[in-house]
Write a protein that holds these residues in place. Structure first.
Motif, PDB file in Angstrom:
ATOM      1  N   LEU A 229       8.834  16.786 -18.306  1.00 52.67           N
ATOM      2  CA  LEU A 229       8.495  15.578 -19.047  1.00 52.67           C
ATOM      3  C   LEU A 229       7.900  14.541 -18.095  1.00 52.67           C
ATOM      4  N   SER A 230       6.967  13.757 -18.608  1.00 57.13           N
ATOM      5  CA  SER A 230       6.358  12.695 -17.803  1.00 57.13           C
ATOM      6  C   SER A 230       6.525  11.362 -18.518  1.00 57.13           C
ATOM      7  N   GLU A 231       6.314  10.286 -17.742  1.00 59.46           N
ATOM      8  CA  GLU A 231       6.389   8.928 -18.279  1.00 59.46           C
ATOM      9  C   GLU A 231       7.740   8.658 -18.945  1.00 59.46           C
ATOM     10  N   VAL A 232       8.802   9.078 -18.272  1.00 57.60           N
ATOM     11  CA  VAL A 232      10.129   8.931 -18.852  1.00 57.60           C
ATOM     12  C   VAL A 232      11.155   8.834 -17.719  1.00 57.60           C
ATOM     13  N   THR A 233      12.279   8.193 -17.999  1.00 55.98           N
ATOM     14  CA  THR A 233      13.350   8.098 -17.014  1.00 55.98           C
ATOM     15  C   THR A 233      14.478   9.058 -17.372  1.00 55.98           C
ATOM     16  N   ALA A 234      15.319   9.363 -16.378  1.00 54.78           N
ATOM     17  CA  ALA A 234      16.455  10.241 -16.616  1.00 54.78           C
ATOM     18  C   ALA A 234      17.382   9.640 -17.665  1.00 54.78           C
ATOM     19  N   ARG A 235      17.538   8.319 -17.643  1.00 52.68           N
ATOM     20  CA  ARG A 235      18.402   7.660 -18.632  1.00 52.68           C
ATOM     21  C   ARG A 235      17.871   7.858 -20.052  1.00 52.68           C
ATOM     22  N   GLU A 236      16.560   7.760 -20.215  1.00 51.36           N
ATOM     23  CA  GLU A 236      15.957   7.945 -21.538  1.00 51.36           C
ATOM     24  C   GLU A 236      16.135   9.393 -22.018  1.00 51.36           C
ATOM     25  N   ILE A 237      16.041  10.325 -21.072  1.00 51.66           N
ATOM     26  CA  ILE A 237      16.218  11.734 -21.441  1.00 51.66           C
ATOM     27  C   ILE A 237      17.640  11.982 -21.909  1.00 51.66           C
ATOM     28  N   ARG A 238      18.609  11.453 -21.162  1.00 52.50           N
ATOM     29  CA  ARG A 238      20.006  11.626 -21.569  1.00 52.50           C
ATOM     30  C   ARG A 238      20.256  11.008 -22.940  1.00 52.50           C
ATOM     31  N   GLY A 239      19.675   9.825 -23.156  1.00 52.03           N
ATOM     32  CA  GLY A 239      19.867   9.159 -24.443  1.00 52.03           C
ATOM     33  C   GLY A 239      19.220   9.885 -25.609  1.00 52.03           C
ATOM     34  N   GLY A 240      18.112  10.602 -25.329  1.00 55.97           N
ATOM     35  CA  GLY A 240      17.405  11.284 -26.410  1.00 55.97           C
ATOM     36  C   GLY A 240      17.821  12.720 -26.643  1.00 55.97           C
ATOM     37  N   LEU A 241      18.397  13.351 -25.596  1.00 55.09           N
ATOM     38  CA  LEU A 241      18.709  14.776 -25.706  1.00 55.09           C
ATOM     39  C   LEU A 241      20.195  15.094 -25.571  1.00 55.09           C
ATOM     40  N   ALA A 242      20.868  14.479 -24.614  1.00 54.60           N
ATOM     41  CA  ALA A 242      22.270  14.827 -24.371  1.00 54.60           C
ATOM     42  C   ALA A 242      23.213  14.087 -25.305  1.00 54.60           C
ATOM     43  N   GLU A 243      23.042  12.768 -25.426  1.00 52.96           N
ATOM     44  CA  GLU A 243      23.987  11.974 -26.217  1.00 52.96           C
ATOM     45  C   GLU A 243      23.987  12.341 -27.709  1.00 52.96           C
ATOM     46  N   PRO A 244      22.821  12.660 -28.312  1.00 57.02           N
ATOM     47  CA  PRO A 244      22.855  13.097 -29.724  1.00 57.02           C
ATOM     48  C   PRO A 244      23.349  14.542 -29.895  1.00 57.02           C
ATOM     49  N   GLY A 245      23.570  15.232 -28.759  1.00 59.48           N
ATOM     50  CA  GLY A 245      24.051  16.615 -28.843  1.00 59.48           C
ATOM     51  C   GLY A 245      22.962  17.648 -29.040  1.00 59.48           C
ATOM     52  N   ILE A 246      21.708  17.287 -28.758  1.00 58.96           N
ATOM     53  CA  ILE A 246      20.608  18.248 -28.898  1.00 58.96           C
ATOM     54  C   ILE A 246      20.712  19.319 -27.807  1.00 58.96           C
ATOM     55  N   LEU A 247      20.890  18.870 -26.550  1.00 55.90           N
ATOM     56  CA  LEU A 247      21.042  19.784 -25.429  1.00 55.90           C
ATOM     57  C   LEU A 247      22.395  19.561 -24.767  1.00 55.90           C
ATOM     58  N   SER A 248      23.074  20.659 -24.461  1.00 52.91           N
ATOM     59  CA  SER A 248      24.296  20.589 -23.666  1.00 52.91           C
ATOM     60  C   SER A 248      24.001  21.124 -22.270  1.00 52.91           C
ATOM     61  N   ASP A 249      24.932  20.905 -21.346  1.00 50.79           N
ATOM     62  CA  ASP A 249      24.732  21.324 -19.949  1.00 50.79           C
ATOM     63  C   ASP A 249      23.400  20.814 -19.405  1.00 50.79           C
ATOM     64  N   LEU A 250      23.076  19.564 -19.732  1.00 52.53           N
ATOM     65  CA  LEU A 250      21.782  18.996 -19.357  1.00 52.53           C
ATOM     66  C   LEU A 250      21.672  18.805 -17.849  1.00 52.53           C
ATOM     67  N   GLN A 251      20.541  19.271 -17.290  1.00 52.08           N
ATOM     68  CA  GLN A 251      20.235  19.078 -15.872  1.00 52.08           C
ATOM     69  C   GLN A 251      18.852  18.452 -15.758  1.00 52.08           C
TER      70      GLN A 251
END
Length: 309
Positions: A229-251
């Protein structure tokens, strides 16, 4: 709809080994039904009992309204069977072998064998013993399909076939279903069952751990997702993918070009993942085939949770 195959509390023991443990199956007429599980799950043993090759230790079996144990000769002409281990050590040609098998299996429509051979790209003039594993598998498929049986029982049918022939096999299965035939196939390849079957049973250690329409089994499977992914921060990724439960074991790791490389486990419908990723600029995306062993473990866990609830 009437059941073409029905088993009740089916068990098979080989000495101290309990290979099949109380399996109940019901396969309706005109459907494609899959048995999926890793090697050693009991798939082949179940199929051999349905064909009368093996006797069950206990339990009941009905195939096409008859008993495989007592009515095997009559059932043989109504069933097309492809074994998992195909032994064709013949000196004769493929054409001669199929002609001989046609006398045993029942009437074969004129041109049917030649048409199947053309579709599967098989030279029937060659001696059987000279054929490669893939071509022997094609010969096995032809002998199973050629007499248009009421029931097809296929054990690991795409073993040795290249991707193009696997696709042609799936076409044959769909055509058989459309013609009113019933197909029971076993596989350890999850995608094969997903593409071919209307319903399926998942086997592990001789037991059914899940069954139903293939679409209902899909959410239990776990896929590995990799993206850049580009033009994005790690915090935004966690908020969009990990916190809603879309991806688990996120790295999340840095990638060249001020980008971020993302890995995680995904369970659910692809639509949910696509919508979640649409918020970001996706440079690369890979979704790996669900791991069967992991999927079965998840099905076990789901079943235990349901029972405890």
């Amino acid at each position: 709809m009437s059941a073409v195959i029905a088993t009740h509390s089916l068990h098979k023991r080989f000495g101290d080994v309990h290979a099949v443990r109380g399996i109940d199956l019901r396969v309706e007429r005109g459907c494609v039904y899959g048995l999926i599980g890793p090697n050693g799950a009991g798939k082949t043993t179940v199929l051999r009992m349905l064909l009368g090759i093996m006797r069950p230790s206990s339990g009941g079996i009905s195939v096409l309204g008859a008993s495989p144990t007592t009515d095997r000769p009559q059932l043989r002409r109504r069933i097309g069977y492809l074994p998992g281990e195909l032994n064709l050590g013949e000196r004769t040609s493929g054409a001669a072998l199929l002609k001989h098998l046609a006398e045993l299996s029942g009437p074969v429509a004129p041109g049917r064998i030649e048409g199947l051979a053309e579709r599967l790209d098989l030279d029937l003039s060659r001696p059987v013993r000279s054929l490669s594993k893939g071509n022997r598998q094609k010969l096995g498929l032809i002998q199973a399909f050629m007499h248009s049986p009421e029931l097809l029982i296929l054990d690991e049918p795409t073993s040795g076939l290249d991707p193009l022939m696997q696709r042609e096999f799936l076409n044959l299965v769909r055509e058989a279903r459309d013609a009113g035939q019933t197909v029971l196939l076993s596989s350890h390849i999850l995608s094969e069952i997903q593409h071919a079957a209307d319903a399926a049973a998942v086997l592990s250690h001789g037991s059914v751990v899940a069954e139903g329409e293939v679409s209902s089994l899909r959410p239990a499977a776990v896929s590995r997702v990799r993206a850049v992914l580009s033009e994005v921060t790690a915090r935004e990724i966690r908020g969009g993918l990990a916190e809603p439960g879309i991806l688990s074991d996120l790295q999340i790791e840095p990638a060249p070009g001020n980008q971020l490389r993302v890995q995680g486990a995904f369970r659910g419908r692809a639509d949910e993942l696509v919508k979640a990723l649409s918020r970001f600029t996706v440079q690369e995306l890979t979704i790996e085939e669900p791991d069967l062993e992991e999927s079965i473990l998840n099905l076990y866990a789901q079943k235990e949770q349901e029972e405890s609830a």
